[in-house]
Scaffold this motif. Structure first.
Motif, short mmCIF file in Angstrom:
data_model
loop_
_atom_site.label_atom_id
_atom_site.label_comp_id
_atom_site.label_asym_id
_atom_site.label_seq_id
_atom_site.Cartn_x
_atom_site.Cartn_y
_atom_site.Cartn_z
N LEU A 62 -32.81 -35.47 20.96
CA LEU A 62 -32.42 -36.37 22.31
C LEU A 62 -31.15 -37.05 21.87
N VAL A 63 -30.84 -37.31 20.66
CA VAL A 63 -29.68 -38.30 20.49
C VAL A 63 -28.46 -37.39 20.90
N TRP A 64 -28.51 -36.26 20.90
CA TRP A 64 -27.29 -35.32 20.95
C TRP A 64 -27.12 -35.33 22.61
N GLY A 65 -27.98 -35.75 23.16
CA GLY A 65 -27.65 -35.68 24.64
C GLY A 65 -26.74 -37.05 25.31
N ALA A 66 -26.63 -37.82 24.00
CA ALA A 66 -25.82 -39.32 24.43
C ALA A 66 -24.40 -39.07 24.75
N PRO A 67 -23.82 -37.98 24.01
CA PRO A 67 -22.37 -37.58 24.32
C PRO A 67 -22.05 -36.85 25.53
N LEU A 68 -23.35 -36.31 26.17
CA LEU A 68 -23.24 -35.65 27.44
C LEU A 68 -23.25 -36.49 28.51
N SER A 69 -24.07 -37.79 28.24
CA SER A 69 -24.27 -38.78 29.40
C SER A 69 -23.07 -39.43 29.76
N SER A 70 -23.00 -40.16 30.76
CA SER A 70 -21.85 -41.13 31.16
C SER A 70 -21.96 -42.25 30.12
N ALA A 160 -26.09 -30.10 18.73
CA ALA A 160 -24.89 -31.01 18.16
C ALA A 160 -23.67 -30.22 18.36
N ALA A 161 -23.59 -28.89 18.58
CA ALA A 161 -22.30 -27.96 18.87
C ALA A 161 -22.31 -28.10 20.53
N HIS A 162 -23.04 -28.50 21.45
CA HIS A 162 -22.77 -28.82 22.52
C HIS A 162 -21.96 -30.24 22.78
N ALA A 163 -22.25 -30.93 21.82
CA ALA A 163 -21.71 -32.43 22.04
C ALA A 163 -20.36 -32.56 21.46
N VAL A 164 -19.76 -31.58 20.58
CA VAL A 164 -18.52 -31.78 19.84
C VAL A 164 -17.39 -31.73 20.86
N LEU A 165 -17.49 -30.90 21.90
CA LEU A 165 -16.07 -30.84 22.81
C LEU A 165 -16.05 -32.04 23.61
N PRO A 166 -17.48 -32.36 24.30
CA PRO A 166 -17.16 -33.59 25.01
C PRO A 166 -16.77 -34.80 24.32
N ILE A 167 -17.22 -35.01 23.06
CA ILE A 167 -16.58 -36.05 22.13
C ILE A 167 -15.16 -35.87 21.94
N LEU A 168 -14.99 -34.85 21.60
CA LEU A 168 -13.34 -34.61 21.29
C LEU A 168 -12.46 -34.86 22.55
N TYR A 169 -12.88 -34.19 23.65
CA TYR A 169 -12.03 -34.56 24.77
C TYR A 169 -11.93 -36.03 25.19
N THR A 170 -13.40 -36.66 25.19
CA THR A 170 -13.12 -38.21 25.39
C THR A 170 -12.42 -39.06 24.58
N VAL A 228 -16.32 -30.31 32.57
CA VAL A 228 -17.11 -31.36 31.94
C VAL A 228 -18.38 -31.20 32.48
N THR A 229 -18.64 -31.12 33.69
CA THR A 229 -20.04 -31.19 34.24
C THR A 229 -20.58 -29.78 34.03
N ASN A 230 -19.94 -28.85 34.09
CA ASN A 230 -20.53 -27.48 33.90
C ASN A 230 -20.91 -27.36 32.33
N LEU A 231 -20.09 -27.79 31.53
CA LEU A 231 -20.55 -27.71 30.16
C LEU A 231 -21.74 -28.27 29.54
N VAL A 232 -21.88 -29.41 30.14
CA VAL A 232 -23.16 -30.47 30.19
C VAL A 232 -24.12 -29.68 30.96
N ALA A 233 -24.00 -29.10 31.91
CA ALA A 233 -25.18 -28.37 32.56
C ALA A 233 -25.43 -27.07 31.87
N TRP A 234 -24.57 -26.46 31.26
CA TRP A 234 -24.75 -25.53 30.30
C TRP A 234 -25.61 -25.51 29.01
N ALA A 235 -25.29 -26.98 28.74
CA ALA A 235 -26.25 -27.67 27.49
C ALA A 235 -27.60 -27.39 27.67
#
Length: 282
Positions: A62-70, A160-170, A228-235
């Protein structure tokens, strides 16, 4: 370049923002695991029904959901604001610029910040997983039948892979805002506003479609907010579909949103390097 990255890592290692916005994740998970183990050993845990194997595996990362959350991205952007805009407030850019090319200084900050964030999330993930494995030994619920090491590793790697790009972009977006504003407060505020805009984008697109039905879908596919929203949803297993009208929706495959957000990240990084290279920091 290696020296610049090492210096940046040493600078961040003891910074208060690192403890409050990055290392807070493994610290909180360590405390949570300790509380769980003590509760199991004292027999005060409730008689909750044991989860299925699939649910156990899902809850273990569940911790990998943190970079996907607001909320998680607020902390990431705030930390990046301190890393990049802090140099302006402390007036320290002029001390390091003569020794390095400017793009190297930015690259060192990007790399050190992202590695530190990923390491913190990975440490929290491992602590949570360790706690789940130790709980049966302390009298807690047993690991459900059907949980295999390969399934756990695959699920955690995918999360972890789903979280990398949101972290990078942010991080890159906050770095750009820092170079443009030279202010920690302004960078953090604008980053938060951008993240909130992503959350509001479906409502904005629905409202705008009534006035510009041809332009709204095109802008949605061009701008980063929907992607961004779409990638979070795809996760979570399926993409985000935004209804615009009776026969109109906004939707995109995962690969399209991935390419779009990578493009925006690269564009923000290039603009950061260009603007930073033209600044007078003496």
């Amino acid at each position: 370049m290696i020296d610049a990255m090492t210096a940046e890592a040493l600078k961040l290692r003891g910074h208060r923002a690192t403890w409050l916005m990055v290392l807070i994740y493994p610290i909180v998970f360590l405390l949570f695991v300790l509380v769980q183990l003590v509760t199991d050993m004292t027999g005060t845990a409730g008689g909750a029904q044991a989860p299925t194997a699939a649910l156990w595996i899902e809850q273990s990362h569940l911790v990998w959901g943190a970079p996907l959350s607001s909320g998680g991205r607020f902390l990431i952007a705030g930390f990046a604001a301190v890393v990049f805009a802090g140099e302006y407030g402390w007036n320290t850019w002029k001390l390091v610029i003569p020794a390095r090319a400017r793009w190297q200084l930015l690259a060192a900050k990007w790399i050190a910040t992202i590695i530190l964030l990923l390491a913190a999330f990975a440490a929290a993930d491992l602590l949570g997983l360790l706690g789940s494995v130790l709980r049966p030994l302390a009298g807690g619920p047993a690991i459900p039948a059907g949980v295999s090491l390969s399934d756990v590793a695959q699920a955690h790697a995918a999360a972890a892979a789903h979280a990398v790009l949101p972290i990078l972009y942010t991080v890159v977006l906050a770095g750009l805002l820092a170079v443009l504003t030279s202010s920690i407060l302004a960078t953090a505020g604008l980053s938060v506003a951008t993240i909130l805009l992503e959350q509001l984008f479906p409502s904005i697109a629905f409202f705008a479609y009534g006035y510009a039905p041809a332009l709204t879908p095109a802008l949605a596919q061009l701008l980063p907010f929907y992607h961004v929203t779409n990638l979070v949803a795809w996760a979570g297993g399926s993409g985000a579909t935004i209804p615009l009208g009776a026969n109109a929706t906004i939707a995109a495959p995962q690969i399209v949103s991935l390419a779009a957000l990578l493009g925006w990240t690269a564009a923000c990084g290039a603009l950061t390097i260009y603007r930073f290279g033209r600044q007078d920091l003496n």
